[in-house]
Design an enzyme around this catalytic site. Structure first.
Site, PDB file in Angstrom:
ATOM      1  N   ARG A 120      62.045  34.586  38.049  1.00 61.52           N
ATOM      2  CA  ARG A 120      61.656  35.770  37.279  1.00 61.52           C
ATOM      3  C   ARG A 120      60.243  35.567  36.757  1.00 61.52           C
ATOM      4  O   ARG A 120      59.887  34.480  36.321  1.00 61.52           O
ATOM      5  CB  ARG A 120      62.592  35.966  36.091  1.00 61.52           C
ATOM      6  CG  ARG A 120      63.956  36.487  36.446  1.00 61.52           C
ATOM      7  CD  ARG A 120      64.783  36.790  35.209  1.00 61.52           C
ATOM      8  NE  ARG A 120      65.191  35.595  34.494  1.00 61.52           N
ATOM      9  CZ  ARG A 120      64.627  35.147  33.386  1.00 61.52           C
ATOM     10  NH1 ARG A 120      63.634  35.797  32.815  1.00 61.52           N
ATOM     11  NH2 ARG A 120      65.048  34.046  32.820  1.00 61.52           N
ATOM     12  N   TYR A 166      62.638  38.353  44.470  1.00 58.53           N
ATOM     13  CA  TYR A 166      63.518  37.294  43.975  1.00 58.53           C
ATOM     14  C   TYR A 166      64.410  37.717  42.815  1.00 58.53           C
ATOM     15  O   TYR A 166      63.932  38.300  41.826  1.00 58.53           O
ATOM     16  CB  TYR A 166      62.681  36.092  43.517  1.00 58.53           C
ATOM     17  CG  TYR A 166      63.494  34.816  43.570  1.00 58.53           C
ATOM     18  CD1 TYR A 166      63.625  34.116  44.766  1.00 58.53           C
ATOM     19  CD2 TYR A 166      64.168  34.342  42.463  1.00 58.53           C
ATOM     20  CE1 TYR A 166      64.404  32.984  44.837  1.00 58.53           C
ATOM     21  CE2 TYR A 166      64.942  33.201  42.523  1.00 58.53           C
ATOM     22  CZ  TYR A 166      65.053  32.522  43.718  1.00 58.53           C
ATOM     23  OH  TYR A 166      65.828  31.398  43.793  1.00 58.53           O
ATOM     24  N   LYS A 214      69.370  41.685  35.010  1.00 58.77           N
ATOM     25  CA  LYS A 214      68.622  41.500  33.758  1.00 58.77           C
ATOM     26  C   LYS A 214      67.973  42.817  33.311  1.00 58.77           C
ATOM     27  O   LYS A 214      67.919  43.110  32.119  1.00 58.77           O
ATOM     28  CB  LYS A 214      67.548  40.423  33.937  1.00 58.77           C
ATOM     29  CG  LYS A 214      68.077  39.080  34.416  1.00 58.77           C
ATOM     30  CD  LYS A 214      69.039  38.475  33.426  1.00 58.77           C
ATOM     31  CE  LYS A 214      69.348  37.022  33.790  1.00 58.77           C
ATOM     32  NZ  LYS A 214      70.333  36.435  32.860  1.00 58.77           N
ATOM     33  N   HIS A 256      73.486  38.394  26.597  1.00 58.95           N
ATOM     34  CA  HIS A 256      73.302  37.343  27.607  1.00 58.95           C
ATOM     35  C   HIS A 256      74.347  36.255  27.339  1.00 58.95           C
ATOM     36  O   HIS A 256      74.028  35.193  26.816  1.00 58.95           O
ATOM     37  CB  HIS A 256      71.873  36.806  27.464  1.00 58.95           C
ATOM     38  CG  HIS A 256      71.452  35.888  28.560  1.00 58.95           C
ATOM     39  ND1 HIS A 256      70.457  34.944  28.402  1.00 58.95           N
ATOM     40  CD2 HIS A 256      71.866  35.755  29.845  1.00 58.95           C
ATOM     41  CE1 HIS A 256      70.275  34.290  29.524  1.00 58.95           C
ATOM     42  NE2 HIS A 256      71.120  34.759  30.414  1.00 58.95           N
ATOM     43  N   SER A 313      68.711  29.890  29.258  1.00 58.38           N
ATOM     44  CA  SER A 313      68.820  29.380  30.620  1.00 58.38           C
ATOM     45  C   SER A 313      68.765  27.848  30.583  1.00 58.38           C
ATOM     46  O   SER A 313      68.080  27.272  29.741  1.00 58.38           O
ATOM     47  CB  SER A 313      67.671  29.924  31.473  1.00 58.38           C
ATOM     48  OG  SER A 313      67.618  31.324  31.349  1.00 58.38           O
ATOM     49  N   CYS A 341      71.163  25.607  29.869  1.00 55.89           N
ATOM     50  CA  CYS A 341      71.913  24.920  28.806  1.00 55.89           C
ATOM     51  C   CYS A 341      73.399  24.808  29.158  1.00 55.89           C
ATOM     52  O   CYS A 341      74.234  24.608  28.293  1.00 55.89           O
ATOM     53  CB  CYS A 341      71.754  25.642  27.480  1.00 55.89           C
ATOM     54  SG  CYS A 341      70.110  25.487  26.770  1.00 55.89           S
ATOM     55  N   ASP A 352      77.319  35.359  32.816  1.00 54.50           N
ATOM     56  CA  ASP A 352      75.922  35.624  32.427  1.00 54.50           C
ATOM     57  C   ASP A 352      75.743  36.780  31.443  1.00 54.50           C
ATOM     58  O   ASP A 352      74.872  36.704  30.582  1.00 54.50           O
ATOM     59  CB  ASP A 352      75.086  35.895  33.687  1.00 54.50           C
ATOM     60  CG  ASP A 352      73.581  35.818  33.437  1.00 54.50           C
ATOM     61  OD1 ASP A 352      73.148  34.918  32.702  1.00 54.50           O
ATOM     62  OD2 ASP A 352      72.843  36.659  33.981  1.00 54.50           O
ATOM     63  N   ARG A 379      69.350  29.182  44.284  1.00 54.84           N
ATOM     64  CA  ARG A 379      70.483  29.970  43.768  1.00 54.84           C
ATOM     65  C   ARG A 379      71.593  30.154  44.784  1.00 54.84           C
ATOM     66  O   ARG A 379      71.376  30.056  45.991  1.00 54.84           O
ATOM     67  CB  ARG A 379      69.969  31.368  43.398  1.00 54.84           C
ATOM     68  CG  ARG A 379      68.922  31.398  42.314  1.00 54.84           C
ATOM     69  CD  ARG A 379      69.557  31.284  40.967  1.00 54.84           C
ATOM     70  NE  ARG A 379      68.594  31.261  39.881  1.00 54.84           N
ATOM     71  CZ  ARG A 379      68.864  31.723  38.661  1.00 54.84           C
ATOM     72  NH1 ARG A 379      70.030  32.241  38.382  1.00 54.84           N
ATOM     73  NH2 ARG A 379      67.952  31.618  37.706  1.00 54.84           N
TER      74      ARG A 379
HETATM   75  C1  OXD Z   1      68.601  33.482  33.644  1.00 56.43           C
HETATM   76  C2  OXD Z   1      69.431  33.814  34.796  1.00 56.43           C
HETATM   77  O1  OXD Z   1      67.432  33.120  33.817  1.00 56.43           O
HETATM   78  O2  OXD Z   1      70.629  34.089  34.601  1.00 56.43           O
HETATM   79  O3  OXD Z   1      69.101  33.561  32.525  1.00 56.43           O
HETATM   80  O4  OXD Z   1      68.922  33.844  35.924  1.00 56.43           O
HETATM   81 MN    MN Z   2      71.069  34.400  32.555  1.00 56.72          MN
END
Ligand code: OXD
Ligand code: MN
Length: 597
Positions: free
Chosen positions: A69, A208, A217, A237, A259, A261, A284, A376
């Protein structure tokens, strides 16, 4: 205009701007999905994996510059700058529309524009929301097909007049007649633009993940957070799990972590304590709504997982590894000579030879990762071996607890229970991770990620804090989910992690559930309520007593320093942070001074 006419008029309008060669409507059928996959293999955009090891699965390799991102190119184009707030990039909507009209002009030439109708949440669910993504990326289409509910049923709902969100995506790589396409088209220039007032997303230049799968998102968090503010709910989130106690009672827990964690690991937790079970509901995003009785209901609006591959292995997340048995699109992982995939952490010992994520030969001696760190997997949630039977329940599940966690080497105990909803909101607003692993007792530079929503809140984050406070005020006394702060990452003075984490986090979950049931005691600290060491189930765990004590140590001097940093962070929002949270900060200072003196 009736729903369907409005939709087709908009499709025509975007096509007139972007000038694709063809338009194709996606109906959500398996046949169309498979045809697109086959075509992408023929065009060199996907590599078919060996069906013996990974049936129905593919590998995509992105352009080396298009791997994550791009937050610096992500904009909130609200009418007023203060509605985007200091944590978002704001753009003037009129100027931005003019800019985007320029870059999108002819951007789909030589390509197909796909019309992808999708639903967040089950199509007929009372809380579900609809969207259309127009895109010139087949990779985006097959990804959205896995991550959401795609198909003609959504168009029928739109035709009936249901509201929907407009999202437009172009990789920004038009083809001249006869020009050979590349395997991953994209553009150096990127824009991921959200218009909160008109509920629109326009994304240009990237193929991407979160830049291209706009349902995720962009819609389910950034635009949905604005809808939630206006309608009195929460778009978060958060992962969502069901915890089942040895007595067979079920509790639902949502948890926000920045992200990297361990969110996916907690979403698929395998408890190490006997008798406890966890079922996965989401990894997520969670939408949370109060009902007429003042109780909260939680729903995962997605239908798939778009997870980070590296670090997902037999020893860390066996459920995720099992989920990926087949029907998976991998992006930027390494390819094995036998036609299967590999990434760092999948197995302890890497294979002797691989093709790395950029297509180059790789051996363990290469001195660089074989898979990109943000590589991913995209897979249907239904493939998770511990997915809850009723994970598609249209109304969601009643929510019992909310967890906030960051990656903190210092200060933050393993678990703290808030003393009220507002105190819990205060804890959520302070989520952060150390930039550097600081020594115990000092606070390093904190990277703030309140509610783990910093990159995903579609409006001013201080107004978002206020919205959280207000939502709590509408809940029935005693029915509000209990809020906890957790930290699996505290380190000792020698830099060692003090807590084993992973499956042993179930011990913390057990205490949380027992608190909800009213059967576990707790000790009061200036930060909130914590278990005394004896209150945690530590059977079979080999953590030295000194480490356990350190996991809950509260150093008032260091915490007063941290309170000053929190105040400085609040001040970046000017006067917008709710008075109730400022009051929580002052109350914390008061309690810290009381124990220090
Ligand atoms: C993030 C994802 O970056 O879920 O939180 O891709
Ligand atoms: Mn996420």
């Amino acid at each position: 205009m009736a729903g369907l006419e409005e939709l087709t008029a908009w499709v025509d309008e975007v096509a007139a701007l972007t000038k694709p060669d063809r338009i194709e409507w996606i109906d959500g059928s398996r046949a169309q999905h498979d045809r697109m996959l086959r075509q992408m293999v023929t065009e060199g955009k996907l590599i078919k994996l060996n069906p013996e090891w990974r049936p129905g699965s593919y590998l995509a390799r992105s352009h080396p510059s298009d791997v994550a991102r791009t937050e610096s190119r992500t904009f909130i184009a609200s009418q007023r700058e203060e509605d985007a707030g200091p944590t978002n990039n704001w753009a003037d909507p009129t100027e931005m529309r003019a800019t985007l009209n320029g870059v999108f002009d002819g951007s789909m030439r030589g390509r197909t524009m796909y019309v992808v109708p999708f639903s967040m949440g089950p199509v007929t669910g009372p809380f579900s929301r609809y969207g259309i993504q127009l895109t010139d990326s087949a990779y985006a289409v097959v990804s959205i097909d896995t991550m959401t509910r795609v198909g003609s049923a959504v168009v029928e709902r739109i035709a009936e007049g249901a509201p929907w969100v407009r999202t437009v995506h172009s990789v920004g790589a038009p083809l001249q007649p006869g020009q050979q396409d590349v395997s991953w088209p994209c553009n150096e220039e990127k824009y991921i633009v959200h218009y909160p007032e008109t509920r629109e997303v326009w994304s240009y230049g990237s193929g991407y993940g979160g830049n291209a799968i706009l349902a995720k998102k962009s819609f389910a968090l950034r635009i949905a957070s604005v809808l939630a503010r206006d309608e009195g709910w929460l778009a978060e989130h958060m992962l969502l799990i069901r915890v089942i106690s040895p007595e067979g009672k079920a509790y639902h827990v949502a948890a926000a972590f920045p992200s990297a964690c361990g969110k996916t690991n907690l979403a698929m937790l395998r408890p190490t304590i006997p008798g406890w079970r966890v079922e996965t509901l989401g990894d997520d995003i969670t939408w949370i709504r109060p009902d007429a009785d003042g109780r909260m209901w939680a729903l995962n609006p997605e239908a798939g997982f778009f997870g980070v591959a590296p670090g997902t292995g037999e020893s860390t997340n066996v459920a995720a590894v099992e989920t990926l048995w087949g029907n998976t699109i991998f992006t930027n992982v390494a390819l094995r000579p036998d036609g299967d995939v590999w990434w760092e952490g999948l197995t302890d010992t890497p294979p002797a030879n691989l093709i790395d994520w950029q297509g180059n030969p790789w051996t363990p001696a290469s001195g660089r990762p074989a898979a990109h760190p943000n590589s991913r997997f995209t897979v249907a949630a239904s493939q998770c071996p511990q997915i809850a039977e009723d994970w598609e329940a249209p109304e969601g599940v009643p929510l019992d607890a909310i967890l906030f966690g960051g990656r903190r080497a210092t200060n933050v105990p393993l678990v703290v229970e808030s003393t009220s909803w507002t105190h819990g909101v205060f804890l959520g607003s302070t989520i952060s991770s150390e930039r550097t692993a600081a020594a115990e007792g000092t606070v390093g530079e904190l990277r703030r990620d309140p509610f783990a929503m910093l990159p995903f809140c579609g409006y001013n984050m201080a107004d978002y804090f206020g919205h959280w406070v207000r939502v709590g005020q509408g809940l029935r006394y005693g029915a509000a989910p209990r809020i906890f702060q957790v930290n699996w990452f505290r380190r000792g003075a020698d830099g060692r992690y003090l807590w084993p984490g992973f499956g042993d986090n179930s011990r913390v979950i057990e205490w949380i559930i027992r608190r909800i049931e009213g059967s576990a005691p707790a000790a009061e600290t200036p930060l909130g309520r914590v278990p005394r060491v004896d209150d945690l189930n530590l059977e079979g765990l080999d953590v030295p007593a000194e480490d356990l004590a350190e996991l809950f140590a509260v150093d008032p001097a260091s915490w007063l320093e941290e309170a000053a940093l929190t105040e400085a962070f609040y001040d970046t929002f000017g006067t917008k942070v709710p008075a109730a949270l400022r009051a929580e900060l002052e109350a914390l200072r008061y309690r810290l001074r009381a124990v220090a003196s």
